[in-house]
Design an enzyme around this catalytic site. Structure first.
Site, PDB file in Angstrom:
ATOM      1  N   ARG A   1     -44.028 -14.705   4.920  1.00 45.53           N
ATOM      2  CA  ARG A   1     -44.947 -14.014   4.001  1.00 45.53           C
ATOM      3  C   ARG A   1     -45.812 -15.003   3.211  1.00 45.53           C
ATOM      4  NH1 ARG A   1     -42.441  -9.145   0.836  1.00 45.53           N
ATOM      5  NH2 ARG A   1     -41.210 -10.702  -0.285  1.00 45.53           N
TER       6      ARG A   1
ATOM      7  N   ARG B   1     -44.986 -17.387  -2.058  1.00 44.93           N
ATOM      8  CA  ARG B   1     -44.383 -17.087  -3.359  1.00 44.93           C
ATOM      9  C   ARG B   1     -43.131 -17.931  -3.529  1.00 44.93           C
ATOM     10  NH1 ARG B   1     -43.967 -10.635  -3.271  1.00 44.93           N
ATOM     11  NH2 ARG B   1     -41.874 -11.161  -3.946  1.00 44.93           N
TER      12      ARG B   1
ATOM     13  N   ARG C   1     -31.913 -13.214  -3.569  1.00 42.98           N
ATOM     14  CA  ARG C   1     -32.492 -11.876  -3.719  1.00 42.98           C
ATOM     15  C   ARG C   1     -31.764 -10.865  -2.832  1.00 42.98           C
ATOM     16  NH1 ARG C   1     -38.511 -12.668  -2.414  1.00 42.98           N
ATOM     17  NH2 ARG C   1     -38.771 -10.499  -3.001  1.00 42.98           N
TER      18      ARG C   1
ATOM     19  N   LYS D   1     -41.852  -2.482   2.107  1.00 40.87           N
ATOM     20  CA  LYS D   1     -42.191  -1.393   1.168  1.00 40.87           C
ATOM     21  C   LYS D   1     -43.618  -1.540   0.651  1.00 40.87           C
ATOM     22  CE  LYS D   1     -39.018  -2.436  -1.858  1.00 40.87           C
ATOM     23  NZ  LYS D   1     -38.392  -3.667  -1.303  1.00 40.87           N
TER      24      LYS D   1
ATOM     25  N   ARG E   1     -34.081  -0.598  -9.333  1.00 38.97           N
ATOM     26  CA  ARG E   1     -33.285  -1.599  -8.616  1.00 38.97           C
ATOM     27  C   ARG E   1     -31.841  -1.603  -9.089  1.00 38.97           C
ATOM     28  NH1 ARG E   1     -38.068  -5.180  -7.118  1.00 38.97           N
ATOM     29  NH2 ARG E   1     -37.248  -6.797  -5.769  1.00 38.97           N
TER      30      ARG E   1
HETATM   31  P1  AMP Z   1     -40.582  -7.797  -5.688  1.00 40.84           P
HETATM   32  O1  AMP Z   1     -41.968  -8.292  -5.476  1.00 40.84           O
HETATM   33  O2  AMP Z   1     -40.501  -6.321  -5.807  1.00 40.84           O
HETATM   34  O3  AMP Z   1     -39.623  -8.345  -4.676  1.00 40.84           O
HETATM   35  O4  AMP Z   1     -40.122  -8.359  -7.114  1.00 40.84           O
HETATM   36  C1  AMP Z   1     -40.140  -9.745  -7.388  1.00 40.84           C
HETATM   37  C2  AMP Z   1     -39.157 -10.047  -8.523  1.00 40.84           C
HETATM   38  O5  AMP Z   1     -39.551  -9.339  -9.708  1.00 40.84           O
HETATM   39  C3  AMP Z   1     -37.737  -9.632  -8.274  1.00 40.84           C
HETATM   40  O6  AMP Z   1     -37.026 -10.585  -7.512  1.00 40.84           O
HETATM   41  C4  AMP Z   1     -37.204  -9.514  -9.689  1.00 40.84           C
HETATM   42  O7  AMP Z   1     -36.941 -10.774 -10.244  1.00 40.84           O
HETATM   43  C5  AMP Z   1     -38.395  -8.909 -10.427  1.00 40.84           C
HETATM   44  N1  AMP Z   1     -38.358  -7.430 -10.388  1.00 40.84           N
HETATM   45  C6  AMP Z   1     -39.227  -6.590  -9.753  1.00 40.84           C
HETATM   46  N2  AMP Z   1     -38.883  -5.315  -9.927  1.00 40.84           N
HETATM   47  C7  AMP Z   1     -37.793  -5.314 -10.680  1.00 40.84           C
HETATM   48  C8  AMP Z   1     -36.949  -4.304 -11.192  1.00 40.84           C
HETATM   49  N3  AMP Z   1     -37.167  -2.998 -10.919  1.00 40.84           N
HETATM   50  N4  AMP Z   1     -35.889  -4.650 -11.949  1.00 40.84           N
HETATM   51  C9  AMP Z   1     -35.659  -5.953 -12.231  1.00 40.84           C
HETATM   52  N5  AMP Z   1     -36.391  -6.965 -11.772  1.00 40.84           N
HETATM   53  C10 AMP Z   1     -37.462  -6.667 -11.002  1.00 40.84           C
END
Ligand code: AMP
Length: 300
Positions: free
Chosen positions: A127, A163, A174, A13, A88
């Site tokens: 990644r 990361r 996740r 994404k 989410r």
């Molecule tokens: P991402 O980079 O989008 O995979 O986000 C990394 C982490 O940030 C996720 O595993 C969550 O812990 C937190 N996070 C990001 N977006 C959200 C969201 N919309 N709701 C809750 N936690 C989020």
């Protein structure tokens, strides 16, 4: 255009959102990036999110909605945005719908990135992020350039790191959280008629093309609409023209007369012949003389 990108972690994404930013001229809003920035800056929110993110869990809905409310109000998001990583949960999706309704700017499309499990794991475990310029690479599928011409000016090499939440144990969590909390949101958007699905496997260019196809009506679909729009005034014109054409001979008898006169003559002749019976020829000649005289008169 206000777009939501949905898909499991590692479905691409973020990469595709970055590619479409310039195409659509709207910003990418990545809630993960926003939270990581808070963590880096050590803000109150960053400190709170730190442990949650490290475990692969979700930050609470109210906090996430506050973040989105602030971000979509920024001037660069006035004409639209690509939401990457939000919503989410069902509560976030409903909160977003309410926010957009209040702003009078509803979401236009939700795109689901579909990727098989094996590919997801390969992508996430490969990644790497550059700590200098923040660009995301994949050591298997999209390695960085060496030497780097696209990093910060002071460095000819990207400083890559993995990361913490891309480490294997966290990735598994996740993916579980995605299945439990985010996947059910898809039917919410499907019911709303907003969901479009894109196969997110293949080359980056192919996936970008697929995305553009689902987000922008193809030329084949757009053309008839344009034609129809052009045709409407055209349809109206002939009616106006035909009225003018009919009026013209009346206003300018000298021009249209050559073609127009035989008809009245023939009509007069037939009427006269019917009336006159035996002396028809004489009458014909008389009428013809009259018509010729009239023609000469109008020429002058
Ligand atoms: P991402 O980079 O989008 O995979 O986000 C990394 C982490 O940030 C996720 O595993 C969550 O812990 C937190 N996070 C990001 N977006 C959200 C969201 N919309 N709701 C809750 N936690 C989020």
């Amino acid at each position: 255009m206000r777009i939501v990108f949905m898909g499991a972690p590692g479905s691409g994404k973020g990469t595709q959102a970055q590619r479409l930013v310039s195409h659509f001229g709207i910003p990418q809003i990545s809630t993960g990036d926003i939270l990581r920035k808070h963590r880096k800056e050590g803000t109150e929110l960053g400190k709170r999110a730190d442990a949650i993110m490290a475990q692969g869990l979700l930050v609470d809905d109210a906090t996430m909605l506050d973040i989105i409310r602030d971000r979509v109000a920024q001037p660069d998001a006035r004409d639209g945005f690509i939401l990457d990583g939000f919503p989410r949960t069902q509560a976030q999706a409903e909160g977003l719908a309410t926010l957009m309704r209040d702003l009078g700017t509803p979401i236009n499309a939700v795109v689901l990135f579909e990727v098989g499990d094996a590919e997801l794991v390969r992508r996430i475990s490969g990644r790497r992020t550059c700590s200098l310029c923040n660009k995301v690479f994949n050591i298997y599928t999209a390695p960085p350039q060496v030497p780097a011409t696209d990093c910060v000016p002071e460095s000819s090499e990207h400083q890559l790191f993995q990361r913490k939440d891309d480490e294997e144990a966290t990735v598994k969590e996740r993916l579980r959280v995605y299945d439990a909390n985010t996947r059910p949101v898809l039917s919410y958007y499907s019911d709303a008629g907003l969901l479009r699905t894109v196969s997110a496997e293949g080359s980056l260019d192919e996936i970008t093309r697929r995305l553009r196809d689902v987000l922008v009506p193809s030329p084949a679909v757009r053309k008839p609409a344009k034609k129809a729009a052009k045709k409407a005034p055209k349809k109206a014109k002939p009616a106006a023209k035909s009225r003018v054409v009919r009026r013209k001979p009346a206003r300018k008898p000298a021009r249209g007369k050559k073609k127009a006169t035989p008809r009245p003559l023939a009509r007069k002749v037939r009427a006269a012949v019917r009336k006159a019976g035996k002396s028809a020829r004489r009458v014909v000649r008389k009428v013809a003389r009259k018509v010729r005289a009239a023609r000469r008169k109008s020429k002058r």
